[in-house]
Write a protein that holds these residues in place. Sequence first.
Motif, PDB file in Angstrom:
ATOM      1  N   HIS A 165      44.585   1.731  20.063  1.00  0.00           N
ATOM      2  CA  HIS A 165      43.408   2.499  20.467  1.00  0.00           C
ATOM      3  C   HIS A 165      42.951   3.501  19.414  1.00  0.00           C
ATOM      4  O   HIS A 165      41.879   4.094  19.550  1.00  0.00           O
ATOM      5  N   ALA A 166      43.740   3.683  18.349  1.00  0.00           N
ATOM      6  CA  ALA A 166      43.330   4.601  17.281  1.00  0.00           C
ATOM      7  C   ALA A 166      42.851   3.874  16.036  1.00  0.00           C
ATOM      8  O   ALA A 166      42.306   4.504  15.128  1.00  0.00           O
ATOM      9  N   VAL A 167      43.034   2.553  15.986  1.00  0.00           N
ATOM     10  CA  VAL A 167      42.738   1.803  14.762  1.00  0.00           C
ATOM     11  C   VAL A 167      41.272   1.921  14.362  1.00  0.00           C
ATOM     12  O   VAL A 167      40.945   2.164  13.194  1.00  0.00           O
ATOM     13  N   ALA A 168      40.356   1.754  15.337  1.00  0.00           N
ATOM     14  CA  ALA A 168      38.922   1.782  15.000  1.00  0.00           C
ATOM     15  C   ALA A 168      38.525   3.118  14.398  1.00  0.00           C
ATOM     16  O   ALA A 168      37.745   3.180  13.443  1.00  0.00           O
ATOM     17  N   SER A 169      39.057   4.210  14.951  1.00  0.00           N
ATOM     18  CA  SER A 169      38.719   5.536  14.424  1.00  0.00           C
ATOM     19  C   SER A 169      39.235   5.704  13.002  1.00  0.00           C
ATOM     20  O   SER A 169      38.533   6.246  12.134  1.00  0.00           O
ATOM     21  N   VAL A 170      40.452   5.229  12.742  1.00  0.00           N
ATOM     22  CA  VAL A 170      41.016   5.351  11.399  1.00  0.00           C
ATOM     23  C   VAL A 170      40.226   4.500  10.411  1.00  0.00           C
ATOM     24  O   VAL A 170      39.945   4.927   9.286  1.00  0.00           O
ATOM     25  N   VAL A 171      39.829   3.292  10.839  1.00  0.00           N
ATOM     26  CA  VAL A 171      39.026   2.430   9.971  1.00  0.00           C
ATOM     27  C   VAL A 171      37.690   3.096   9.654  1.00  0.00           C
ATOM     28  O   VAL A 171      37.209   3.051   8.510  1.00  0.00           O
ATOM     29  N   GLY A 172      37.079   3.726  10.660  1.00  0.00           N
ATOM     30  CA  GLY A 172      35.818   4.433  10.427  1.00  0.00           C
ATOM     31  C   GLY A 172      35.975   5.571   9.427  1.00  0.00           C
ATOM     32  O   GLY A 172      35.134   5.764   8.543  1.00  0.00           O
ATOM     33  N   MET A 173      37.066   6.308   9.545  1.00  0.00           N
ATOM     34  CA  MET A 173      37.320   7.403   8.598  1.00  0.00           C
ATOM     35  C   MET A 173      37.532   6.868   7.186  1.00  0.00           C
ATOM     36  O   MET A 173      37.035   7.430   6.206  1.00  0.00           O
ATOM     37  N   GLY A 174      38.282   5.757   7.092  1.00  0.00           N
ATOM     38  CA  GLY A 174      38.488   5.157   5.783  1.00  0.00           C
ATOM     39  C   GLY A 174      37.204   4.619   5.186  1.00  0.00           C
ATOM     40  O   GLY A 174      36.970   4.743   3.980  1.00  0.00           O
ATOM     41  N   GLY A 175      36.351   4.012   6.030  1.00  0.00           N
ATOM     42  CA  GLY A 175      35.057   3.523   5.560  1.00  0.00           C
ATOM     43  C   GLY A 175      34.190   4.643   5.021  1.00  0.00           C
ATOM     44  O   GLY A 175      33.518   4.502   3.988  1.00  0.00           O
ATOM     45  N   PHE A 176      34.221   5.776   5.719  1.00  0.00           N
ATOM     46  CA  PHE A 176      33.478   6.952   5.256  1.00  0.00           C
ATOM     47  C   PHE A 176      34.018   7.426   3.905  1.00  0.00           C
ATOM     48  O   PHE A 176      33.250   7.713   2.980  1.00  0.00           O
ATOM     49  N   ALA A 177      35.355   7.479   3.787  1.00  0.00           N
ATOM     50  CA  ALA A 177      35.960   7.906   2.520  1.00  0.00           C
ATOM     51  C   ALA A 177      35.582   6.956   1.388  1.00  0.00           C
ATOM     52  O   ALA A 177      35.278   7.389   0.266  1.00  0.00           O
ATOM     53  N   GLY A 178      35.586   5.641   1.672  1.00  0.00           N
ATOM     54  CA  GLY A 178      35.211   4.670   0.650  1.00  0.00           C
ATOM     55  C   GLY A 178      33.767   4.817   0.215  1.00  0.00           C
ATOM     56  O   GLY A 178      33.447   4.687  -0.974  1.00  0.00           O
ATOM     57  N   ALA A 179      32.868   5.100   1.176  1.00  0.00           N
ATOM     58  CA  ALA A 179      31.456   5.287   0.832  1.00  0.00           C
ATOM     59  C   ALA A 179      31.250   6.546  -0.002  1.00  0.00           C
ATOM     60  O   ALA A 179      30.447   6.555  -0.942  1.00  0.00           O
TER      61      ALA A 179
END
Length: 421
Positions: free
Chosen positions: A350-364
């Motif tokens: 249940h936390a994976v999507a949030s972590v992926v979103g944070m990582g996507g933001f960091a990558g951008a």
Amino acid sequence: MKIGNYRWRVCAMLLAATTISYIDRQVLGVLAPFLQEKIGWTELQYSSIVTAFQAAYAVGLLCAGAVIDRFGTRIGYALAIGIWSLAAMSHSLATGVISFAVARFALGLGEAGNFPAAIKAVAEWFPQRERALAAGIFNSGSNIGAIVAPLMVPIVAAQWGWQAAFLCTGVLSAIWLIVWLLTYRTPDQEPRLSPQERAHIGAEPEAPTRRVPWSQLLRFRQTWAFAAAKFITDPIWWFFLFWLPKFLHAKYGLGLLELGAPLITIFLMADAGSIAGGWLAGAFIKHGMNVNRARKTAMLICALMVVPVIFAAKASHLWLAVALVGLATAGHQGWSANVYTLTSDLFPRHAVASVVGMGGFAGAVGGMLISTVIGLLLQATGSYVPVFLLAGGAYLVAWLVVQLLVPRLEPAVLSVDAKET
């Protein structure tokens, strides 16, 4: 009993949208060397145009999920692709740096909604055991789009002008939007869905989900490890997408119609790397390695595959450069497959999507910074050597950071999970 396959038609729509998204974003990269000569951009001005897309993409990733949850998948996805369709076509009206930057910003804002909407559609239409496959299928559109763009865009631009290339890809997304609005419904509202398939989709009840606030996730080294890996290495992929045509034109004098074969070869190698990188870690685990060692060994191999790209800028022959860059893109995609899997290694579902979103933001954000750095380096030196040196070393640095932050891949224990155990 025959179940039916209507849900796979939905997956095909998601694949088409993702493919169009990557075609749209790569049109500028393919045309960049010729637009730069025609319009007179400096290297720094071109990097500013690229940065505008990445800034909007970063902002969009933060809010797209909330918008899609608020309006539903059908309308939320339609809003996203409507914005990027208009933005893609608006490039044909651009005449200078500012107008191109505005068009790129709008494109990034719209395209940020693609993956959150597609993932939500998969959750609506597929039972849990089929979701990974469905997600893998629509995600392959990112590589298909990267291959189609250099094949299609030069032909359209040579035949009807560069404006037609932007209009053509924008029309593709507009057609997709019309089909989506006419056909997409949730399973409980779709009259063409058989009772057997509807029962199959709903056979696995959803486990209750809990939103995990970013403030809690930021306390964990595991979150920072994933975000750091994305921040350091995602910008290299942006460089490959947006600067390779310029490099091939500047170094080897390739014309518009000559770019297709090298770029297609490079991104086909990237496709192979994506599959091989994911397979490699699984093979290590099957042969007795623990998850920590298998994942990091696979990541290290992928990181080492990128290192030879440092010689690409000085390659004496076009196809030697293509081989070096293709090996690097294969390494990136294999690396990326394993980095994304880190989230499921380190966090509850249940936390994976949030972590992926944070990582996507960091990558951008990393992409925004590297665009400016590349522009400054090219404007100051006129050489791609320092850029390829940066690309070649980035993955080893990222691997070391991950190793320092999570030396044993220990799962994060969130406070809500600790209370339930």
